[in-house]
Write a protein that holds these residues in place. Structure first.
Motif, PDB file in Angstrom:
ATOM      1  N   GLU A  14      15.000  65.356 -23.111  1.00  0.00           N
ATOM      2  CA  GLU A  14      15.304  64.359 -24.150  1.00  0.00           C
ATOM      3  C   GLU A  14      15.675  63.002 -23.561  1.00  0.00           C
ATOM      4  N   ILE A  15      14.828  62.496 -22.681  1.00  0.00           N
ATOM      5  CA  ILE A  15      14.982  61.152 -22.117  1.00  0.00           C
ATOM      6  C   ILE A  15      13.596  60.511 -22.064  1.00  0.00           C
ATOM      7  N   PRO A  16      13.528  59.188 -22.047  1.00  0.00           N
ATOM      8  CA  PRO A  16      12.221  58.537 -21.910  1.00  0.00           C
ATOM      9  C   PRO A  16      11.580  58.863 -20.555  1.00  0.00           C
ATOM     10  N   GLY A  96       7.311  59.705 -26.223  1.00  0.00           N
ATOM     11  CA  GLY A  96       8.136  58.727 -26.925  1.00  0.00           C
ATOM     12  C   GLY A  96       9.561  58.742 -26.418  1.00  0.00           C
ATOM     13  N   ALA A  97      10.494  59.216 -27.235  1.00  0.00           N
ATOM     14  CA  ALA A  97      11.907  59.243 -26.846  1.00  0.00           C
ATOM     15  C   ALA A  97      12.217  60.383 -25.877  1.00  0.00           C
ATOM     16  N   PHE A 136      17.735  69.760 -14.091  1.00  0.00           N
ATOM     17  CA  PHE A 136      17.295  68.372 -14.176  1.00  0.00           C
ATOM     18  C   PHE A 136      17.524  67.833 -15.581  1.00  0.00           C
ATOM     19  N   ARG A 137      17.168  68.646 -16.587  1.00  0.00           N
ATOM     20  CA  ARG A 137      17.371  68.225 -17.972  1.00  0.00           C
ATOM     21  C   ARG A 137      18.853  67.924 -18.221  1.00  0.00           C
ATOM     22  N   ALA A 138      19.738  68.818 -17.803  1.00  0.00           N
ATOM     23  CA  ALA A 138      21.173  68.607 -18.013  1.00  0.00           C
ATOM     24  C   ALA A 138      21.667  67.388 -17.228  1.00  0.00           C
ATOM     25  N   TYR A 139      21.207  67.245 -15.987  1.00  0.00           N
ATOM     26  CA  TYR A 139      21.606  66.110 -15.141  1.00  0.00           C
ATOM     27  C   TYR A 139      21.153  64.792 -15.761  1.00  0.00           C
ATOM     28  N   SER A 140      19.883  64.731 -16.144  1.00  0.00           N
ATOM     29  CA  SER A 140      19.332  63.477 -16.671  1.00  0.00           C
ATOM     30  C   SER A 140      19.911  63.131 -18.028  1.00  0.00           C
TER      31      SER A 140
END
Length: 156
Positions: A14-16, A96-97, A136-140
């Motif tokens: 959930e990041i660009p 997108g987002a 990575f998802r949690a970190y980012s």
């Protein structure tokens, strides 16, 4: 004779895509989310090369790697040039987002070892890589609290 074993995993983040790209492009950050990678160091005298250290459960490997293909916000592909024979790619799909991050890692082993690894160790490798992408998802996403107006983490 050697054979290549290859594993691919992916997650939605959930990041660009620009943020995901910036994080992966900073190779020295990778140990923050890749469990088996102890360190990555860009060589000061040869910045096109990086030194990697992998350690887990009594296994300890070092190698030098070179980025062989790089298309910003789309793909970063590498191969080892010394040490543990490996290659792979991280691909980014803009949604997108958010984005999809797809990681492929391959390593070369003697043929008799490769058969054992694929059957017994291969699923463990894939679970570990998927865990790496989830970290990575949690970190980012943890960094997303500090996003700048341009959408890039302030800490980069």
């Amino acid at each position: 004779m050697a054979e290549w074993s290859e594993h691919t995993v992916q997650v939605d983040v959930e990041i660009p895509v620009q943020v995901a790209w910036e994080l992966w492009s900073d190779l020295e950050r990778i140990p923050h989310w890749m469990q088996w990678i102890r360190s990555v160091e860009i060589l000061p005298d040869q910045p096109e090369l990086s030194r990697w250290h992998l350690a887990t459960r009594g296994l300890d490997f070092n190698w030098h790697s070179r980025i062989i293909k790089q298309i910003p916000h789309q793909i970063m592909q590498w191969e080892s040039v010394t040490g543990l024979p490996n290659r792979g790619a991280v691909r980014f799909y803009d949604r997108g987002a958010h984005c999809v991050v797809k990681l492929t890692v391959a390593y070369s082993l003697p043929a008799w070892v490769s058969q054992w690894v694929d059957g017994l160790v291969g699923p463990h490798v894939e679970r570990t890589l998927l865990g790496d992408l989830e970290r990575f998802r949690a970190y980012s996403q943890g960094l997303s609290v500090g996003l700048t107006p341009a959408g890039l983490p302030q800490t980069l």
